[in-house]
Design a protein around this motif. Structure first.
Motif, mmCIF file in Angstrom:
data_model
loop_
_atom_site.group_PDB
_atom_site.id
_atom_site.type_symbol
_atom_site.label_atom_id
_atom_site.label_comp_id
_atom_site.label_asym_id
_atom_site.label_seq_id
_atom_site.Cartn_x
_atom_site.Cartn_y
_atom_site.Cartn_z
ATOM 1 N N SER A 13 -11.502 0.659 8.172
ATOM 2 C CA SER A 13 -10.407 1.626 8.262
ATOM 3 C C SER A 13 -9.266 1.313 7.318
ATOM 4 N N LEU A 14 -9.170 0.056 6.876
ATOM 5 C CA LEU A 14 -8.063 -0.322 6.006
ATOM 6 C C LEU A 14 -8.159 0.345 4.644
ATOM 7 N N GLY A 15 -9.366 0.665 4.225
ATOM 8 C CA GLY A 15 -9.556 1.380 2.964
ATOM 9 C C GLY A 15 -8.845 0.711 1.806
ATOM 10 N N SER A 16 -7.969 1.504 1.128
ATOM 11 C CA SER A 16 -7.266 0.988 -0.048
ATOM 12 C C SER A 16 -6.266 -0.086 0.286
ATOM 13 N N GLN A 17 -5.981 -0.265 1.576
ATOM 14 C CA GLN A 17 -5.006 -1.279 1.975
ATOM 15 C C GLN A 17 -5.646 -2.639 2.189
ATOM 16 N N ARG A 18 -6.958 -2.776 1.938
ATOM 17 C CA ARG A 18 -7.630 -4.049 2.213
ATOM 18 C C ARG A 18 -7.026 -5.207 1.444
ATOM 19 N N SER A 19 -6.469 -4.882 0.275
ATOM 20 C CA SER A 19 -5.905 -5.966 -0.531
ATOM 21 C C SER A 19 -4.734 -6.631 0.154
ATOM 22 N N ASN A 20 -4.142 -5.945 1.124
ATOM 23 C CA ASN A 20 -3.002 -6.516 1.838
ATOM 24 C C ASN A 20 -3.439 -7.385 3.017
ATOM 25 N N GLY A 353 8.756 -1.785 3.873
ATOM 26 C CA GLY A 353 7.538 -2.446 3.428
ATOM 27 C C GLY A 353 6.539 -1.452 2.874
ATOM 28 N N PRO A 354 5.876 -1.770 1.779
ATOM 29 C CA PRO A 354 4.924 -0.831 1.181
ATOM 30 C C PRO A 354 3.588 -0.751 1.921
ATOM 31 N N SER A 355 3.283 -1.734 2.758
ATOM 32 C CA SER A 355 1.975 -1.769 3.419
ATOM 33 C C SER A 355 1.850 -0.684 4.483
ATOM 34 N N ALA A 397 7.871 -0.863 -4.952
ATOM 35 C CA ALA A 397 7.268 0.466 -4.816
ATOM 36 C C ALA A 397 7.208 0.848 -3.341
ATOM 37 N N ASN A 398 7.692 2.018 -3.047
ATOM 38 C CA ASN A 398 7.653 2.541 -1.683
ATOM 39 C C ASN A 398 7.630 4.055 -1.790
ATOM 40 N N ARG A 399 7.290 4.720 -0.728
ATOM 41 C CA ARG A 399 7.239 6.169 -0.781
ATOM 42 C C ARG A 399 8.644 6.782 -0.787
#
Length: 406
Positions: A13-20, A353-355, A397-399
């Motif tokens: 479920s983490l998808g693109s966030q796995r790097s975090n 936080g960007p995560s 970087a943040n939204r």
């Protein structure tokens, strides 16, 4: 076996966030935090003053807010998912209902606009209610609806009604720009809305149009009056103070509190993607308070709740109060009890936080509540002790704020 299956679902479920997230960190989170968060992964002590859960560094956070140990496990048997590695219990959920807005405030939306998430990728009302119910069953007792602008949703009343019926929810709040609020207040109150924050950064109509790139100042003032008349007490007015723009109106805003139950909340200007933040525009809390004290007598500090974001004050002879949100010059991370569910279904554990981690994707993939709780708990356990300093935040970087939710 169940834990391994849930770990796999979480990782997917983490998808693109796995790097975090590392695999070790996920296992660590799923097993619960039993060692001091100031230890390294091989459990070497990083500080000689750190001895695990009872050490001063950990207790500094655990005693600054509502902690898991202070709540009843019988009442909230699954609420360990809401406790981070510093003992902070997150009983406050902010839900962004939409990325759309009928204003274009300079500090919220870039001048070129933002790319909106396709409707099919946004949470449906049923998905919002299901996730909200999961959080409330786990110990969340306050929900705030944000946006974008939440009142532009056609089903806003029905969402409020369904949320207000969740067993265990004590407070249903909303932050709105007030443009269409006045005509919706009767029904919203009937549907269970109990707290209203109205964003307003100037009392000058021409300046309002400059700041928001739209007309509508009179309608916002009508909404503030309507909220008072319908018994919202206090009616909270959020004012982002920016040097050279509206810092000359600070005392005029304080005057709003003289005769009415209004709580004016002065907010330090914060950096987000596209809002052209500059430290020169920041007016520190201490400077704002000094201006107020120079003009008004009997300014007295009130007792704040440990998890309050605001520093609260009363003024002799005033029916209302004033508050200061000091995210930049005096952060309140130690008492943070907030989580954010974005309109696209991402969970954000820290405003700065960007995560993020998606709850929409596993929800639509058929993950059950137990699996969703594991995902949420792992994200919460990754929450840092405090956000970065304002100069570092400006480079992170943040939204844009309109994506995150006010």
């Amino acid at each position: 076996m169940m834990r391994r299956r849930l770990s796999k679902l979480l990782w997917q479920s983490l998808g693109s966030q796995r790097s975090n997230y590392s695999v070790e960190a996920l296992r660590f989170n799923l097993d619960g935090v039993t060692n001091c968060p100031f230890k390294s992964r091989n459990n070497d002590i990083r500080s000689t003053n750190c001895d695990g859960p009872g050490c001063p560094k950990v207790m500094r956070y655990a005693t600054s807010c509502a902690t898991w140990s202070e709540l009843s496990q019988e009442a909230h048997p699954a609420s360990d998912m809401l406790v981070d590695s510093f003992g902070r219990f997150h009983n406050y959920l902010r839900i962004s209902l939409t990325e759309r807005c009928n204003l274009r405030c300079q500090y919220c939306m870039p001048v070129e606009g933002v790319e909106l998430t396709p409707n099919s990728h946004l949470l449906s009302s049923d998905e919002i209610i299901r996730l909200a119910n999961l959080f409330v069953n786990s110990g969340v007792d306050k929900i705030r609806l944000t946006g974008g602008e939440p009142t532009i949703r056609k089903d806003i009343e029905e969402i409020c009604l369904q949320l207000s019926r969740l067993k265990g929810l004590k407070t249903l709040a909303m932050t709105t720009n007030g443009i269409v609020l006045a005509k919706k207040i009767p029904k919203l109150k009937e549907c269970g809305l109990g707290v209203i924050n109205i964003s307003l950064d100037t009392l000058v109509p021409a300046k309002f149009e400059l700041l928001t790139r739209r007309k509508g100042h009179e309608r916002v003032m009508e909404s503030i009056t309507a909220a008072v008349e319908y018994g919202f007490n206090p009616v909270k007015v959020n004012c982002v103070v920016m040097r050279g723009i509206n810092d000359d109106e600070i005392c005029d805003f304080v005057e709003l509190t003289r005769e009415k139950p209004i709580n004016v909340r002065f907010i330090e200007f914060m950096p987000f993607d596209g809002n052209v933040w500059n430290i020169k525009k920041l007016v520190p809390y201490a400077e704002i308070l000094d201006k107020v004290k120079q003009r008004f007598e009997g300014v007295k500090r009130l007792t704040d709740h440990p998890s309050d974001t605001a520093k609260n004050f009363m003024i002799d002879g005033h029916h209302g109060t004033i508050s200061f949100i000091t995210s930049m010059t005096d952060h309140f991370c130690a008492g943070c009890n907030r989580l954010r569910l974005l309109a696209d279904g991402n969970l954000k554990v820290c405003l700065f936080g960007p995560s993020e981690v998606s709850l929409r994707d596993p929800l639509r993939a058929g993950v059950d509540d137990l699996g969703l709780k594991e995902i949420i708990g792992a994200a919460v356990k990754k929450k840092k002790a405090a956000h970065a300093g304002m100069l570092d935040l400006a480079k992170t970087a943040n939204r844009p704020m309109i994506h995150i939710g006010g």
